[in-house]
Design an enzyme around this catalytic site. Structure first.
Site: not given
Length: 303
Positions: A149, A244
Site C-alpha cells: 500500500s 481493489e
C-alpha cells in the site's frame, strides 16, 4: 461442516467491510484507528518457525524476522496504512509468513507516521536506515526493497532517492497493492469503490491530507512516484487484487515501467481486495501471491 472457499471469502469480505472499511469512512481520530487496526491484526496467525528479534536502526524501532540462521538475502519491508496507520504489531504476523515462504530475513521498521510526521519525515527516516545497513557492511545486492500500500509508495520513493544520491540500489522492488498516485486519478477508485473490502476512498483522502503538506503538489514525484522518471531502477514485482480500488495504480505503473525498459512483472489475483496478501493463511490466492513473491526474490538471489 466444511465451508466452501467462496463462502469463506464472502464472510471475510463482510467482516472487513464492517470492522475496517466502514469505520475508516467516519473520519475517526488517527489514534482510535491505529488501536482498532492493531487489535484486528492480532487474529492473523504467526509462523512459529520464524525467529523475531527487536533492534534499532538509525533510531527507528525495528524487528528482524529470520526463518533460519543463515539467511543471505534481506527483505527490507515498509508497512502500509495510508501513511497514518500500521506498525510493527499490525504486520508482524504477515511478515513471519513472508520470511517462512521466502526463507529470507525480513527487516520491518516502525517509521514515523502522519499527521505527526508529514512528508518527508518517513522517507528520510527510511533512507537513513538503508544507509546504516550499507555502513554496517550489508551489500545492496543482498537487499530487496518491499512495501504494501503506502509502504510500496515509500519503497519506490526510496529507490528513486537512492538513484538521486548515487547510492547503490537494492537488487529489486516488491510492490504489493501499491498506492503510487496521490492525485487519485486511477479509474479503479470509481469502478472498484464498492467492491474493495478493506480500503475506502475516504481513508485514502484522509491519509493523503495528513501526509502531504499543502505547499507540495500531489503530482510531485516525491510523493507520487508514479509520475517519476523510472529509468535505471532495479527489477520490480507488482501485485494487486482484481477488486481493489488501487488496481489502476498497479496497472498503470506496470505499463509505465515497461515503457521505461525496466524488468517488471505484474500479477493480478481474482476476487481479492486491497492488501489481501495479509490474509494468506486463509485464502489460496493469498498463498499464491506469497509463492509468486518468493519466486521473484529467489530469481534475484540467483542473479
Amino acid at each position: 461442516m466444511k465451508i466452501s472457499p467462496l463462502t469463506k471469502q464472502l464472510i471475510t469480505e463482510g467482516f472487513l467491510k464492517t470492522a475496517i472499511r466502514a469505520p475508516s469512512q467516519l473520519n475517526l481520530p488517527p489514534g482510535a484507528m491505529r488501536f482498532a487496526l492493531e487489535q484486528l491484526c492480532r487474529a492473523i496467525p504467526k509462523n512459529p518457525d520464524v525467529q523475531i528479534r527487536r533492534l534499532r536502526i538509525a533510531g527507528l524501532r525495528a524487528e528482524e524476522l529470520k526463518p533460519q540462521r543463515q539467511a543471505t538475502q534481506l527483505i527490507f519491508h515498509i508497512h502500509g496504512g495510508a501513511f497514518f496507520l500500521g506498525s510493527l504489531n499490525t504486520h508482524r504476523a504477515f511478515l513471519t509468513q513472508v520470511a517462512a515462504r521466502t526463507q529470507m530475513q525480513v527487516l520491518h521498521l516502525d517509521y514515523p507516521l502522519s499527521p505527526e510526521h508529514p512528508y518527508p519525515e518517513a522517507l528520510n527516516a527510511l533512507f537513513d536506515a538503508y544507509c546504516q545497513l550499507l555502513d554496517q557492511g550489508v551489500q545492496a545486492k543482498d537487499i530487496i526493497l518491499s512495501g504494501d500500500s503506502c509502504g510500496a509508495n515509500l519503497a519506490l520513493a526510496l529507490s528513486l532517492k537512492l538513484r538521486q544520491e548515487q547510492l547503490p540500489q537494492a537488487s529489486g522492488l516488491i510492490l504489493l497493492s501499491p498506492l503510487l498516485d496521490l492525485t487519485l486519478s486511477s479509474e479503479s477508485l470509481r469502478y472498484n469503490g464498492k467492491h474493495d473490502a478493506l480500503l475506502s476512498i475516504e481513508a485514502l483522502e484522509a491519509g493523503i491530507d495528513y501526509y502531504v503538506p499543502k505547499s507540495i503538489d500531489r503530482a510531485d514525484p516525491a510523493v507520487s512516484p508514479f509520475f517519476a522518471d523510472l529509468a535505471g531502477l532495479p527489477p520490480i514485482h507488482v501485485q494487486a487484487g482484481s477488486k481493489e480500488i488501487l488496481l489502476g495504480d498497479a496497472q498503470r505503473f506496470k505499463d509505465k515501467a515497461a515503457e521505461a525498459g525496466l524488468a517488471v512483472e505484474f500479477k493480478i489475483y481474482t476476487g481479492m481486495w486491497h492488501n489481501f496478501q495479509m490474509f494468506s493463511a486463509w485464502f489460496a490466492e493469498g498463498r499464491r501471491a506469497l509463492a509468486d513473491l518468493a519466486a521473484f526474490a529467489h530469481r534475484l538471489d540467483q542473479d
